[in-house]
Structure formats: structure tokens, C-alpha cells
Design an enzyme around this catalytic site. Structure first.
Site, PDB file in Angstrom:
ATOM      1  N   GLU A  47      29.877  19.282  44.904  1.00 60.47           N
ATOM      2  CA  GLU A  47      29.717  18.000  44.216  1.00 60.47           C
ATOM      3  C   GLU A  47      28.647  18.062  43.127  1.00 60.47           C
ATOM      4  O   GLU A  47      27.793  17.191  43.023  1.00 60.47           O
ATOM      5  CB  GLU A  47      29.400  16.894  45.225  1.00 60.47           C
ATOM      6  CG  GLU A  47      30.500  16.734  46.262  1.00 60.47           C
ATOM      7  CD  GLU A  47      30.313  15.538  47.197  1.00 60.47           C
ATOM      8  OE1 GLU A  47      29.166  15.174  47.477  1.00 60.47           O
ATOM      9  OE2 GLU A  47      31.345  14.983  47.628  1.00 60.47           O
TER      10      GLU A  47
ATOM     11  N   ASP B 240      35.717  14.516  55.086  1.00 58.27           N
ATOM     12  CA  ASP B 240      34.412  13.895  54.883  1.00 58.27           C
ATOM     13  C   ASP B 240      34.166  12.674  55.765  1.00 58.27           C
ATOM     14  O   ASP B 240      34.272  11.555  55.295  1.00 58.27           O
ATOM     15  CB  ASP B 240      34.279  13.488  53.401  1.00 58.27           C
ATOM     16  CG  ASP B 240      32.869  13.057  53.047  1.00 58.27           C
ATOM     17  OD1 ASP B 240      31.969  13.265  53.877  1.00 58.27           O
ATOM     18  OD2 ASP B 240      32.681  12.523  51.945  1.00 58.27           O
TER      19      ASP B 240
ATOM     20  N   GLU C 295      29.193   5.352  56.465  1.00 59.69           N
ATOM     21  CA  GLU C 295      29.706   5.343  55.091  1.00 59.69           C
ATOM     22  C   GLU C 295      31.174   4.934  55.019  1.00 59.69           C
ATOM     23  O   GLU C 295      31.572   4.194  54.120  1.00 59.69           O
ATOM     24  CB  GLU C 295      29.522   6.744  54.489  1.00 59.69           C
ATOM     25  CG  GLU C 295      30.164   6.927  53.128  1.00 59.69           C
ATOM     26  CD  GLU C 295      30.007   8.338  52.575  1.00 59.69           C
ATOM     27  OE1 GLU C 295      29.344   9.176  53.220  1.00 59.69           O
ATOM     28  OE2 GLU C 295      30.538   8.589  51.483  1.00 59.69           O
TER      29      GLU C 295
HETATM   30  O1  GCW Z   1      30.173  11.933  52.295  1.00 58.76           O
HETATM   31  C1  GCW Z   1      29.947  12.380  51.002  1.00 58.76           C
HETATM   32  C2  GCW Z   1      29.155  11.294  50.401  1.00 58.76           C
HETATM   33  C3  GCW Z   1      28.083  11.744  49.461  1.00 58.76           C
HETATM   34  C4  GCW Z   1      27.322  12.871  50.135  1.00 58.76           C
HETATM   35  C5  GCW Z   1      28.268  14.016  50.402  1.00 58.76           C
HETATM   36  C6  GCW Z   1      27.613  15.167  51.133  1.00 58.76           C
HETATM   37  C7  GCW Z   1      24.985  13.392  50.028  1.00 58.76           C
HETATM   38  O2  GCW Z   1      30.020  10.380  49.766  1.00 58.76           O
HETATM   39  O3  GCW Z   1      27.265  10.643  49.190  1.00 58.76           O
HETATM   40  O4  GCW Z   1      26.215  13.294  49.383  1.00 58.76           O
HETATM   41  O5  GCW Z   1      29.324  13.594  51.203  1.00 58.76           O
HETATM   42  O6  GCW Z   1      27.733  15.201  52.348  1.00 58.76           O
HETATM   43  O7  GCW Z   1      26.985  16.000  50.524  1.00 58.76           O
END
Ligand code: GCW
Length: 717
Positions: free
Chosen positions: A309, A382, A410
Site C-alpha cells: 500500500e 483484509d 474497521e
Molecule cells: O486494513 C487495511 C486498512 C489500512 C491499514 C492496512 C494495513 C494500516 O484499511 O488502514 O493500514 O490494512 O493493515 O496495513
């Protein structure tokens, strides 16, 4: 009548008049409330804690003693006076063989307690019943004291104890996604509790309360800063701040870790590169580690999000994850660890995102240093409401593999949806990888027993903030609690843990405990139903992940859209990950892969994770896929309705303040569950073109109206 007795009788009358509602509480005390044991339940504790035997002092033993005094005073009344062990019945003797000759003389089988565990035994000393809380190290004594108090808190007998407990996972840690400006990525409980600006000179009292709460669960590490990190965290002023926190946490057995930005050698080291093979880069990290250990002698190590990311990493220089992790591990040496995250998926890779973590890491099995841990999220995408277990579990027998759970919700309704995550964690931990035959569970990968690994980790992304209730809602405290308990013992039952939590946090009355535990145990499944039934995933609103967004399409990258995951069209819905599709199933052990790929074997709960199926496909229930989808959405809403009713009935057992907040949040959840159901049905019906099953109400708004909703101030980003 003596005066105190008179007051006692008055007090009793007053409390009877208002019973059974307890006094207002804001949740700050968490599961450590130590409210008085009600008169009717006192008898078994008549002798408990009559006195606490003196013990030699270390900072941790002082805390243990203070905790015991505080707990006993709160639960049973007057603070016990010191007394020599053996003087009377009901003495509590705490310590280690080194600090307490009385304990040394008992010759207890302390080996089983290991480095951090404890023994709690009822023994007779000079003919008197004595409770011994003993450990090899002082931290075990503190853990044992918390356990002992929890027995009284939950009204268990304490007169004939023979408890041995030791953690099954070595590093039990929280990961804070806290930024230096006090925002918290995916945080729904206010600001970061770290007041970086005022540190190191001002240490908020809350830091010790935080450490105490974690110690009560056996959590022994905390990563202070976000994995999307700033190099500034590693500069001298910020190390001093982290050092001040480490000083507060140390007596509670908690080590501090920092997220490290891979490009720090450039940003704060004046170098032109962060290539892990470059000697100057290696020297930078070695010097940085030495600097950190001067400030924080027990520094735990680095957590790293690299080449994920947009974060920098070794691949920026043509080097590998192993090159990067090992270089940092060498800089840290035997002093600590490097925790390297496997949450990696690249911009260039067109492959199914679910496959990328495995593809990137599996080839390096056996190439990581002994002090490197690969930290793997529970599922391959995720932190979705439901994901099959990550295929890396069991697939890297020659590496240390750690678990990363998300405690903050989240993707499960932030702080306002009641979702107890215990069953979700348990589902992953009990999943059988079958890599070494039946019983090769994920829990056994995590506790190291499956592949005989010594360095083991369970991490949880914290849900803690400045909110008075710490976690943004009272029931979200349960998720912090269950995480800690599972990190101590990944095989534990999350139903039992829910019951403990409910008793500690609210009431021991079975008329409260039984319905609340049932409600908690079903709560996450309700979320799955109204958000992502049948294996659907990643359908939340773009970027803030608030509310339904199955229509999310286009933009920066395909795998940040919903349409990428659900693939709905006139022909059907779901992501084909069988050998005919992306073949993600092949990353599992053959028997697991075969089951996931086989419609006769795969569970309906994972169906659309692995298969693209026609709207008329018959579910195991006999319903068509379309009908089953709609009825599950509605079932989720009904589940929230039921929770609301259960909670309303429990008003007599909960103080008004906490009861009202939970009630309000359940109403929010009810509205949002309905919104999820309606918007999802409106959207998917444009593809299925089938009528709603009998009795199902049509969505009240048009799809365009749902799509037009916008939430620029949704929290957590
Ligand atoms: O779950 C996703 C989130 C991001 C997060 C990323 C990760 C810290 O949307 O906000 O960043 O994973 O785990 O690195």
C-alpha cells in the site's frame, strides 16, 4: 449498636432500596472494577485475604501487592493488614522463591509455570490455610494476582486452589495504528492515548492504567506507532518519548516496540538509498538500534510494513523481503525481534489479491533470521467479517509465523455495532490446515507446537483511544479482553471468555450472564449476515469502509473496489478461486484445497469467496442463491432486533449510564443493518433480476439514492 454497624445497616438498607441497579459507571474501570461482593455471596470468602504476607520488593512485586490490596479492599472490604505467613487462616502469600523464603521452603513445582506463568495453591502453613501465588519471575506473580482476584470477581471458590497457568504464546502484543498527530488509523475510540507532544516530560496517569489493564490479560508488548509510519518516530526526541512510555510499562511486564519506516536511512540518515544490501544502510540501522537500546534497554524490536500500500521496502531496490527483514534483524541482534508483515500486495501484480501474500513469502521459507517473525493477518484479504484462514498458516514450517488479528472494527461496524469478535478469532485458530495431518490447526502454528518454533507471536490491532470507555463502546472492551486471553491460550473457548468478561464487566447474576453471552456469541454472525453473507467480502464504502458500497468501482486500483470481489453479473455472483478461476485454493494443503474447490464440500459460509455461481444455484438449505442471499441479509437485521430486545430486558442488572449507551448504539446498529440489507438487495437485484422471496420487503429507496450517500467525516481515516 456500635456506630460502624449502624452505618453498615443503613448502607445495606439504602442499597436494598435501589437494588439491583449498580451505581453509574462510564466504563473506565474495564474488567477490573472490584465492586463489593454482594452480602449473600460473601460466605465463601470469609477468610480470603485476611492478610497479605510481606514480600521482598521489586517494582513488579510492589504492583502485585498493591493490586491485591486494591482488589481485596474493593471486593471484600477493609484492606488486609500485613502479617507473617502462617499466623492465621486466609493469608495470601505472594512472590518468587528468590524473593520469599516462605515460598522457597514450599518447594512448589514451579517449572511448569515457565518464565511468565504462575501457580496458585491453597497450602497449609503451620496448620493455617494459606493461598500462595508463586512464580519464577515477578511478572508471573502479578499475572497470578490478577487471576486470583478474577476468581473472586466471578464468584468462584478460592479455598482449595490448585492452578497452574503459563502462556502458550511468547509475544502477546497490541499494535497501535496511532499517528504522531494523535489521529488513529481505523480508530473509533477518540484520539490516540499517546500525547506525544507532552511526552516525555508529562506522563499521563492513563499510561499506567493502560499497562495495568494489559498486564491483567498477560499482554507483554505494544507497538506504539502506526505501521504506516514516519521516520520521525526514530529520531532522538521521539525515542525519548517512547522511552518515557517504556519506563511506565516496564514493571507491568510490557516491552515497547516501534514501527520502522524502511526509507528512514534516506529521510533521517542523510543517505541516498535504503537498499538493505548497502553497507551504509546496514550501518545506519545498526547505529539506530544501538541508540534505541541506550534509551530503552528492553526495547522489543521493529514492526515493518514494507512494499505494501505504497510503503517503501526492499523491493524498491530489487532486494527481497528476506533481505530487508534480515538486515534489520542483524541490526537488532539478540536484543529483540523484527516483525515483518505479510500483508503485501503490489500495484504491479494483476493476480488475485488473495494470493499475493502467499506468493511473496512462501518462497523465502527458511531464509529468515531466527529473530524474524512473519506476521500474517487471519485471512488473505483484509480483516473482513469472515475470511477463510490465510493460506500461509502451515505453509512456512521453517519460519516464525505470527498472527495479526484486528481488534478495532474497521470492517465490522466501527464502535457502534455490537460484534463480539471471539468467535471470529476462534474460527481462524481452530481451522485445520491439515499440513501435518488432522489437528494441524492454526492455533498450533501460532503457539509454535506444530512446527516446533520457539519464537511465537499473537498481535491485535488495538481499539484503544481517549474515550472514557477506552474502546469506543462498552462491548468493544470485550474484544480487547478476548484477544488478550486468546494470546495467552489460543485454544481457549471464547464462550467461556465471554462469560468471564460479562461477569467482570457487568454482573454475576445468571439472569444477566446467560442471555448476554448468547447475544455476544451470535453477534458477529449477525454482522456477517447483514454485511457480507455467503462468503462475500470487501463491499464496504470506499476508503472509510463505513456502510454498504457494493457498487464501488473504478479509481486507483481494481482491488480497492467492491466489484472486483463480488463479480456480480447477469450470470451470477462470487469470485472463482478454484483451479478454473484464480486457483487461490491451490495455496492450501491438498485436502483443504480440494474441499474449498468442491461445491459438495465447501461450506455455504465460504461459498462466494471461492465460487462464482448462478443466481439459481441451490444452497445446502435448498433455497436458490438469490433467495438465500436476501434472507440472510434480513436474518442479520432480525439478529440485531433480537439483541436490542435482549438488552432492553437486562436493564435491571446494569447501571443506567452504561445501559443507555449500549441501547443507543444498538439502535444505530439496527438502522445501519437495515441500510446494509436494503442497499445490498437493491444493488444485487439489478443483476439477479429476480423477485424478492415471499415476505421480503422491497428496499424503501432507489439504488441511486443509496449510492448518492456520502460520509466525508466518517471516523478512522
Ligand atoms: O486494513 C487495511 C486498512 C489500512 C491499514 C492496512 C494495513 C494500516 O484499511 O488502514 O493500514 O490494512 O493493515 O496495513
Amino acid at each position: 449498636m456500635r456506630l460502624p454497624t449502624l452505618f453498615g445497616a443503613l448502607g445495606l438498607l439504602i442499597s436494598l432500596a435501589v437494588a439491583p441497579v449498580a451505581r453509574a459507571e462510564d466504563g473506565y474501570d474495564l474488567w477490573l472494577r472490584y465492586r463489593p461482593v454482594e452480602a449473600a455471596a460473601r460466605a465463601p470468602y470469609a477468610a480470603a485475604g485476611a492478610a497479605i504476607a510481606p514480600t521482598a520488593q521489586t517494582p513488579t512485586l510492589s504492583l502485585a501487592r498493591a493490586e491485591l490490596e486494591r482488589g481485596l479492599a474493593g471486593l471484600l472490604g477493609a484492606a488486609p493488614a500485613s502479617a507473617e505467613a502462617g499466623g492465621r487462616d486466609g493469608v495470601v502469600l505472594i512472590g518468587t522463591p528468590e524473593t520469599s523464603p516462605a515460598i522457597a521452603r514450599l518447594g512448589l513445582p514451579l517449572k511448569a509455570a515457565g518464565d511468565e506463568g504462575y501457580l496458585i495453591r491453597t497450602v497449609r502453613i503451620d496448620g493455617k490455610a494459606t493461598t500462595v501465588i508463586a512464580a519464577n519471575r515477578d511478572i508471573g506473580v502479578l499475572y497470578g494476582v490478577f487471576r486470583y482476584l478474577s476468581l473472586i470477581q466471578t464468584r468462584q471458590p478460592v479455598d482449595n486452589l490448585a492452578i497452574t497457568s503459563a502462556p502458550k504464546v511468547q509475544l502477546r502484543m497490541l499494535n497501535h495504528w496511532d499517528n504522531l498527530d494523535r489521529t488513529v488509523e481505523r480508530g473509533y475510540a477518540g484520539q490516540s492515548i499517546w500525547d506525544w507532544w507532552k511526552l516525555p516530560d508529562h506522563k499521563d496517569a492513563r499510561y499506567a492504567d493502560y499497562a495495568r489493564a494489559n498486564a491483567s490479560l498477560g499482554i507483554n508488548g505494544t507497538v506504539l506507532n502506526n505501521v504506516n509510519s514516519k521516520s520521525l518516530s526514530l529520531t532522538a526526541p521521539y525515542l525519548a518519548k517512547a522511552g518515557a512510555l517504556a519506563d511506565v510499562f516496564r514493571p507491568y511486564g510490557i516491552r515497547v516496540y516501534l514501527s520502522a519506516r524502511f526509507s528512514s536511512p534516506i529521510e533521517i540518515g542523510g543517505l541516498k538509498t535504503a537498499d538493505p544490501r548497502d553497507p551504509a544502510v546496514k550501518a545506519f540501522w545498526k547505529a539506530k538500534a544501538d541508540e534505541i537500546y541506550k534509551v530503552i534497554p528492553d526495547f522489543g524490536g521493529f514492526l515493518v510494513k514494507a512494499n505494501s500500500e505504497g510503503q517503501p521496502g526492499p523491493q524498491d531496490y530489487g532486494a527481497t523481503h528476506a533481505d530487508g527483514a534480515n538486515m534489520l534483524a542483524d541490526a537488532i541482534g539478540s536484543r529483540g525481534v523484527v516483525i515483518w508483515r505479510a500483508f503485501v500486495y503490489s500495484h504491479e501484480q494483476p493476480d488475485d489479491r488473495a494470493k499475493q501474500g502467499f506468493s511473496e513469502f512462501k518462497p523465502f521459507d527458511g531464509q529468515f533470521r531466527d529473530n524474524v517473525v512473519i506476521q500474517v493477518k487471519n485471512g488473505a484479504i483484509d480483516f473482513q467479517p469472515r475470511e477463510p484462514f490465510h493460506p500461509l498458516f502451515g505453509a512456512m514450517p521453517k519460519s516464525n509465523l505470527g498472527m495479526e488479528f484486528q481488534i478495532t472494527k474497521e470492517y465490522l461496524g466501527f464502535a457502534t455495532h455490537l460484534a463480539y469478535l471471539g468467535p471470529m478469532y476462534e474460527e481462524t485458530l481452530r481451522a485445520d490446515t491439515l499440513v501435518k495431518g488432522k489437528g494441524s490447526t492454526v492455533a498450533r502454528v501460532i503457539d509454535g507446537s506444530l512446527h516446533d518454533r520457539k519464537l511465537t507471536v499473537m498481535a491485535g490491532v488495538a481499539n484503544i483511544g481517549t474515550d472514557r470507555s477506552w474502546s469506543g463502546s462498552h462491548f468493544d472492551q470485550a474484544n480487547w479482553y478476548v484477544f488478550g486471553r486468546l494470546a495467552w491460550d489460543p485454544q481457549a473457548s471464547t464462550r467461556d471468555i465471554a462469560a468471564d468478561w460479562a461477569r467482570l464487566t457487568f454482573s454475576n447474576d445468571p439472569r444477566f450472564v446467560t442471555p448476554v453471552v448468547d447475544m455476544m456469541m451470535g453477534s458477529r454472525e449477525a454482522v456477517v449476515d447483514y454485511m457480507t453473507p455467503l462468503g462475500l467480502h470487501h463491499l464496504m464504502g470506499r476508503s472509510h469502509h463505513y456502510g454498504p458500497g457494493p457498487w464501488v468501482a473504478g479509481g486507483e486500483r481494481a482491488d480497492w473496489t467492491s466489484v472486483y470481489y463480488h463479480r456480480a453479473d447477469a450470470g451470477g455472483i462470487g469470485f472463482d478461486r478454484t483451479p478454473k478461476g484464480s486457483n487461490a485454493t491451490s495455496q492450501y494443503a491438498p485436502a483443504v484445497a480440494a474441499c474449498y474447490a468442491d461445491l459438495k464440500c465447501v461450506d455455504d459460509k465460504d461459498l462466494l469467496w471461492f465460487h462464482h455461481l448462478s443466481w439459481d444455484y441451490r444452497l445446502k438449505s435448498g433455497q436458490t442463491l438469490w433467495d438465500g442471499l436476501v434472507t440472510r441479509y434480513s436474518r442479520g437485521v432480525a439478529g440485531v432486533d433480537a439483541m436490542g430486545r435482549t438488552w432492553a430486558d437486562l436493564a435491571p442488572y446494569v447501571d443506567a449510564e452504561r445501559h443507555a449507551q449500549v441501547g443507543d448504539f444498538l439502535k444505530i446498529q439496527r438502522q445501519e443493518a437495515q441500510w446494509w440489507r436494503d442497499a445490498s438487495v437493491a444493488y444485487f437485484q439489478t443483476f439477479s433480476k429476480r423477485p424478492l422471496p415471499a415476505g421480503e420487503a422491497p428496499p424503501p429507496l432507489s439504488l441511486e439514492q443509496y449510492e448518492a450517500m456520502s460520509f466525508p467525516y466518517a471516523p478512522g481515516i
